[in-house]
Enzyme design. Structure first.
Site, short mmCIF file in Angstrom:
data_model
loop_
_atom_site.label_atom_id
_atom_site.label_comp_id
_atom_site.label_asym_id
_atom_site.label_seq_id
_atom_site.Cartn_x
_atom_site.Cartn_y
_atom_site.Cartn_z
N ILE A 167 0.93 -1.43 0.73
CA ILE A 167 0.02 -0.05 0.12
C ILE A 167 0.87 1.30 -0.24
O ILE A 167 1.31 1.49 0.75
CB ILE A 167 -0.98 0.04 0.58
CG1 ILE A 167 -1.49 -1.18 1.00
CG2 ILE A 167 -1.97 1.28 1.31
CD1 ILE A 167 -2.53 -1.08 2.37
N HIS A 168 0.75 1.64 -0.99
CA HIS A 168 1.35 3.09 -0.94
C HIS A 168 0.27 4.49 -2.22
O HIS A 168 -0.19 4.73 -2.25
CB HIS A 168 2.89 3.21 -1.40
CG HIS A 168 3.02 2.73 -2.62
ND1 HIS A 168 2.47 2.95 -4.53
CD2 HIS A 168 2.85 0.87 -3.32
CE1 HIS A 168 2.71 2.15 -5.30
NE2 HIS A 168 2.73 0.83 -4.74
N GLY A 169 1.37 5.66 -2.13
CA GLY A 169 0.14 6.61 -2.87
C GLY A 169 0.08 6.04 -4.20
O GLY A 169 -1.01 6.27 -4.71
#
Length: 158
Positions: free
Chosen positions: A14-16
């Site tokens: 999970i990241h930008g």
């Protein structure tokens, strides 16, 4: 089987790009992070769950748990995004009968025996062999960092 709207290999999980791009494009409302080691790391689970946007449920599961959960009947309005760090996880799912017609390859960083594979993707010899087996199984793998760029079928790279 549950409604999977995105299956993605990305060692950042999970990241930008996932939060601002992929979840919006897919309307994903549940994230299954499938990783046997993370399943045992409560601190990292908390970090990942807080990185998800409000209203998005995050489940950190072992491969076995994910296979069991995904094999259950579809629920109304459920849109699942599956995130893994390596292609081997998806190969295990496919072998267990989970249908995944398309996998999106995001970032896999240089680590261990990995060498540059394509753009920001590094892969070990075993990971490349695994991707070939996944393709032979009938599942397409596309490199696509963000949803608004065209995907590149990795068959042409292998």
């Amino acid at each position: 089987m549950r409604n999977v709207v995105l299956a993605r290999i990305d060692d950042r999980l999970i990241h930008g790009q996932v939060v601002t791009g992929w979840l919006k494009v897919t309307n994903g409302n549940k994230i299954y992070i499938v990783d046997d080691k993370l399943k045992e790391d409560a601190m990292m689970q908390m970090v990942l769950k807080t990185a998800a946007p409000a209203g998005t449920k995050v489940f950190v599961q072992s491969v076995e748990e994910a296979i069991a959960a995904l094999g259950k009947p579809e629920k109304p309005n459920e849109r699942i995004v599956i995130l893994t760090k390596t292609p081997q996880v998806f190969e295990q799912m496919l072998e267990a009968g989970i249908a995944l017609p398309r996998i999106v390859l995001g970032g896999m960083g240089l680590a261990g025996k990995r060498e540059r594979f394509y753009k920001n993707v590094a892969a070990s010899e075993e990971e490349v062999k695994c991707m070939r087996r996944i393709i032979a199984h009938g599942t397409e793998i596309f490199y696509q960092l963000v949803p608004d760029e065209p995907g590149k079928n990795i068959k042409t790279i292998l």
